[in-house]
Design a protein around this motif. Sequence first.
Motif, PDB file in Angstrom:
ATOM      1  N   ASP A  76     -20.230  14.256  29.244  1.00 12.28           N
ATOM      2  CA  ASP A  76     -19.994  13.480  30.438  1.00 12.28           C
ATOM      3  C   ASP A  76     -20.784  12.242  29.935  1.00 12.28           C
ATOM      4  O   ASP A  76     -22.270  12.331  29.980  1.00 12.28           O
ATOM      5  CB  ASP A  76     -20.087  14.000  31.644  1.00 12.28           C
ATOM      6  N   ALA A  77     -20.283  11.113  30.201  1.00 12.25           N
ATOM      7  CA  ALA A  77     -21.130   9.714  29.924  1.00 12.25           C
ATOM      8  C   ALA A  77     -20.992   9.000  31.016  1.00 12.25           C
ATOM      9  O   ALA A  77     -19.918   8.799  31.815  1.00 12.25           O
ATOM     10  CB  ALA A  77     -20.623   9.146  28.534  1.00 12.25           C
ATOM     11  N   CYS A  78     -22.048   8.030  31.184  1.00 11.79           N
ATOM     12  CA  CYS A  78     -22.323   7.073  32.124  1.00 11.79           C
ATOM     13  C   CYS A  78     -22.398   5.649  31.350  1.00 11.79           C
ATOM     14  O   CYS A  78     -23.394   5.543  30.978  1.00 11.79           O
ATOM     15  CB  CYS A  78     -23.436   7.233  33.047  1.00 11.79           C
ATOM     16  N   VAL A  79     -21.330   4.892  31.428  1.00  8.70           N
ATOM     17  CA  VAL A  79     -21.173   3.792  30.802  1.00  8.70           C
ATOM     18  C   VAL A  79     -21.325   2.600  31.864  1.00  8.70           C
ATOM     19  O   VAL A  79     -20.453   2.483  32.835  1.00  8.70           O
ATOM     20  CB  VAL A  79     -20.068   3.285  29.912  1.00  8.70           C
ATOM     21  N   THR A  80     -22.238   1.706  31.667  1.00 13.06           N
ATOM     22  CA  THR A  80     -22.432   0.423  32.343  1.00 13.06           C
ATOM     23  C   THR A  80     -22.410  -0.898  31.797  1.00 13.06           C
ATOM     24  O   THR A  80     -23.120  -0.780  30.747  1.00 13.06           O
ATOM     25  CB  THR A  80     -23.768   0.392  33.533  1.00 13.06           C
ATOM     26  N   GLY A  81     -21.550  -1.724  32.147  1.00 14.89           N
ATOM     27  CA  GLY A  81     -21.553  -3.122  31.680  1.00 14.89           C
ATOM     28  C   GLY A  81     -21.194  -3.133  30.251  1.00 14.89           C
ATOM     29  O   GLY A  81     -21.958  -3.956  29.373  1.00 14.89           O
ATOM     30  N   ALA A  82     -20.353  -2.157  29.725  1.00 12.68           N
ATOM     31  CA  ALA A  82     -20.144  -2.347  28.076  1.00 12.68           C
ATOM     32  C   ALA A  82     -19.736  -3.900  27.728  1.00 12.68           C
ATOM     33  O   ALA A  82     -19.019  -4.445  28.546  1.00 12.68           O
ATOM     34  CB  ALA A  82     -18.902  -1.250  27.648  1.00 12.68           C
ATOM     35  N   GLY A  83     -20.348  -4.263  26.798  1.00 12.93           N
ATOM     36  CA  GLY A  83     -19.926  -5.633  26.106  1.00 12.93           C
ATOM     37  C   GLY A  83     -20.632  -6.563  26.587  1.00 12.93           C
ATOM     38  O   GLY A  83     -20.616  -7.986  26.135  1.00 12.93           O
ATOM     39  N   THR A  84     -21.758  -6.254  27.298  1.00 12.28           N
ATOM     40  CA  THR A  84     -22.848  -7.043  27.820  1.00 12.28           C
ATOM     41  C   THR A  84     -24.328  -7.061  27.417  1.00 12.28           C
ATOM     42  O   THR A  84     -24.516  -5.590  27.083  1.00 12.28           O
ATOM     43  CB  THR A  84     -22.978  -7.344  29.548  1.00 12.28           C
ATOM     44  N   PRO A  85     -25.150  -7.868  27.459  1.00 12.42           N
ATOM     45  CA  PRO A  85     -26.455  -7.497  26.746  1.00 12.42           C
ATOM     46  C   PRO A  85     -27.366  -6.666  27.555  1.00 12.42           C
ATOM     47  O   PRO A  85     -28.479  -6.119  27.050  1.00 12.42           O
ATOM     48  CB  PRO A  85     -27.149  -8.911  26.682  1.00 12.42           C
ATOM     49  N   THR A  86     -27.006  -6.379  28.640  1.00 12.48           N
ATOM     50  CA  THR A  86     -27.828  -5.179  29.373  1.00 12.48           C
ATOM     51  C   THR A  86     -27.005  -3.717  29.558  1.00 12.48           C
ATOM     52  O   THR A  86     -27.418  -2.891  30.478  1.00 12.48           O
ATOM     53  CB  THR A  86     -28.152  -5.602  30.762  1.00 12.48           C
ATOM     54  N   ALA A  87     -26.076  -3.608  28.782  1.00 13.01           N
ATOM     55  CA  ALA A  87     -25.142  -2.215  28.855  1.00 13.01           C
ATOM     56  C   ALA A  87     -25.968  -1.119  28.548  1.00 13.01           C
ATOM     57  O   ALA A  87     -26.970  -1.217  27.800  1.00 13.01           O
ATOM     58  CB  ALA A  87     -23.961  -2.372  27.855  1.00 13.01           C
ATOM     59  N   THR A  88     -25.679  -0.099  29.176  1.00 11.49           N
ATOM     60  CA  THR A  88     -26.452   1.203  28.907  1.00 11.49           C
ATOM     61  C   THR A  88     -25.372   2.244  28.726  1.00 11.49           C
ATOM     62  O   THR A  88     -24.198   2.225  29.370  1.00 11.49           O
ATOM     63  CB  THR A  88     -27.474   1.638  29.959  1.00 11.49           C
ATOM     64  N   VAL A  89     -25.567   3.188  27.854  1.00 16.14           N
ATOM     65  CA  VAL A  89     -24.749   4.562  27.808  1.00 16.14           C
ATOM     66  C   VAL A  89     -25.393   5.679  27.881  1.00 16.14           C
ATOM     67  O   VAL A  89     -26.403   5.918  26.780  1.00 16.14           O
ATOM     68  CB  VAL A  89     -24.018   4.576  26.539  1.00 16.14           C
ATOM     69  N   ASP A  90     -25.298   6.416  28.646  1.00 16.02           N
ATOM     70  CA  ASP A  90     -26.177   7.703  29.044  1.00 16.02           C
ATOM     71  C   ASP A  90     -25.206   8.844  28.985  1.00 16.02           C
ATOM     72  O   ASP A  90     -24.158   8.910  29.365  1.00 16.02           O
ATOM     73  CB  ASP A  90     -26.729   7.576  30.361  1.00 16.02           C
ATOM     74  N   PHE A  91     -25.773  10.170  28.449  1.00 11.00           N
ATOM     75  CA  PHE A  91     -25.129  11.174  28.435  1.00 11.00           C
ATOM     76  C   PHE A  91     -25.611  12.261  29.282  1.00 11.00           C
ATOM     77  O   PHE A  91     -26.956  12.424  29.437  1.00 11.00           O
ATOM     78  CB  PHE A  91     -25.113  11.770  26.822  1.00 11.00           C
ATOM     79  N   VAL A  92     -25.023  13.130  29.780  1.00 13.77           N
ATOM     80  CA  VAL A  92     -25.140  14.288  30.635  1.00 13.77           C
ATOM     81  C   VAL A  92     -24.412  15.371  29.919  1.00 13.77           C
ATOM     82  O   VAL A  92     -23.397  15.367  29.941  1.00 13.77           O
ATOM     83  CB  VAL A  92     -24.920  14.274  32.182  1.00 13.77           C
ATOM     84  N   PRO A  93     -25.171  16.601  29.909  1.00 15.50           N
ATOM     85  CA  PRO A  93     -24.361  17.737  29.299  1.00 15.50           C
ATOM     86  C   PRO A  93     -23.294  17.991  30.315  1.00 15.50           C
ATOM     87  O   PRO A  93     -23.615  17.987  31.561  1.00 15.50           O
ATOM     88  CB  PRO A  93     -25.442  18.976  29.135  1.00 15.50           C
TER      89      PRO A  93
END
Lengths: 328, 260
Positions: free
Chosen positions: B239-256
């Motif tokens: 499971d992933a949490c994607v915020t702001g993909a394609g912007t300079p402040t984007a984050t991608v986080d994973f949770v089991p």
Amino acid sequence: MVGRAAWPLLTAVLLVVGVLLSLGTGRVWLDPAVLAGSLFEPKPNLPWLILSELRMPRTVLAVLAGATLGLAGAALQGLLRNPLAEPGLLGVSPGAALGAVIAIYFGLSGSFALATPMLGIAGALAAASLTLMAGRGGTLTMILAGVAVSGLMAAGLSLALNFAPNPYAAYEMTIWLLGSLADRDWSQVLLAAPFILAGWVCLALTARDLDALTLGEAQAQSLGIDLSRTRFLALAGTALSVGAATAVTGTIGFIGLLAPHLVRPFVGHQPSRVLLPSALFGAILLLFADVATRIIPTAQEVKLGVLTSLVGTPFFFWLVARLRRMSP
Amino acid sequence: MSRIEAEAVTVERAGRAIVDGVNLQIESGQLVALIGPNGAGKSTLLSLLAGLLRPDGGSAKLDGAALTSIDRRKLAQVRAYLPQNPRAEWPVSVERLVALGLLPQLPAFGGLPAHMHARVAMALEAADLTNHRDQPATTLSGGELGRAMLARALVGDPEVLLVDEPLAGLDPRHALDGIIRLRALADEGKLVIASLHDLTLAARYATHVAVMSGGKLAAFGPTSLTLTAALLRQVFEVDACVTGAGTPTATVDFVPQAAL
């Protein structure tokens, strides 16, 4: 520490000293004054004959064979990126030895003096093509194929000794295998020289490819290097030059292994820059080793191949120790 | 303007399709992040697109010409490729290692022409390796070697750049430096494909993402539209949490998955 510019000078001095020692050492002392005086006499005299017919072929052969071993060793170490690579590893020298021994075995050398070197060259080429065919595809397969071909050639040599028609033939083969530059004449040198020179050209053409291989095979390929061409040139060049040299001199070990390691630190380890200095030091080493076989006072002359192995083995131990220090 | 096309390319090893019918079109100005789980076929696809591997089926083309039919040297002058975990085989100086990237541009004989020394110096400067210029490349740390190898790939100023995990082993500052340079190259009009495992950096700087899964291309498109939590769940099985993909402040986080 000697300056950078001094190395070519040192190499040249060593080479000239080696050549002069090689020409000057022997059973009789040749007075340079007598030689110079007889230079313009129409009738050849004895000292001049000794120099031109006995000593000069030997010296030329030492330079050719030594340079060949040094150059081939450097090219193969660059190609395989393996510090232990040398012409013997890929089956070339044992192939040449087997060819020559076959000539002795069937008595061909007795009826036709050049049969030994000619069959030697043929043996080297056969062994190299076998290695190239079996070892297509990669560095490790090529080394393994070379080991297999070397084993095959060594088995052939043992078989020839095993079935030697008479003890004298077996003795002749064994002595030949030990390697020597003694009593070689111009006809043998002239037979081998074109093959040796052709081999040098092939090996020199690999220089830039060897540099690219510093980055590994994938990157070398991406830089436009055709690796199968590189492998072919290196192996064909080794077969031609080392095969021809071995066919005349017999097996001479360690020069091809030693010379590249001696010069590598002084040229910044760049594979293409190792080639020429390694060839020159190969020639120097063989010249001095050959002079040593003539000076060392033993009842029978120490064979050149025996001496290079004896002197080379400690170096091998040093190499092992250094690798052990360097590996993590 | 360069254009790389893959048309139904397939590579088989031991009866198994490692790359399976991939269709892809990439153009100059794009920084494509090639992402996917281990063993998805990213590296194989990269060496296909670099023209180092002949496909068993389909074809890979550069500007309309099959990559395997282009003259090696000509190809090497416009395209640079950097494999995963590159190694220096001899202890040559870092400067000489980087200069090897100019081999395809060198004249047939002779050494490095004078004007090329400046390019090597610039590449070293850009990779923050000027102080290591004379150091044997084999004594560099993993990250330093990675930077030296990237400098080697960039020194020839290639139109097309394919790099396999160029940021592996780099500290945060140099990883950021690296991806920002790749993006800058794309903005200059170069075609850049980089396989990446750092999805946050991919989300921030890649113009496009190509997602490989089990040898197939699972998705390809602009980062903001393609890099979604749903896709990451499907491909990476987390499971992933994607915020702001394609912007300079984007984050991608994973949770089991079990944690939710």
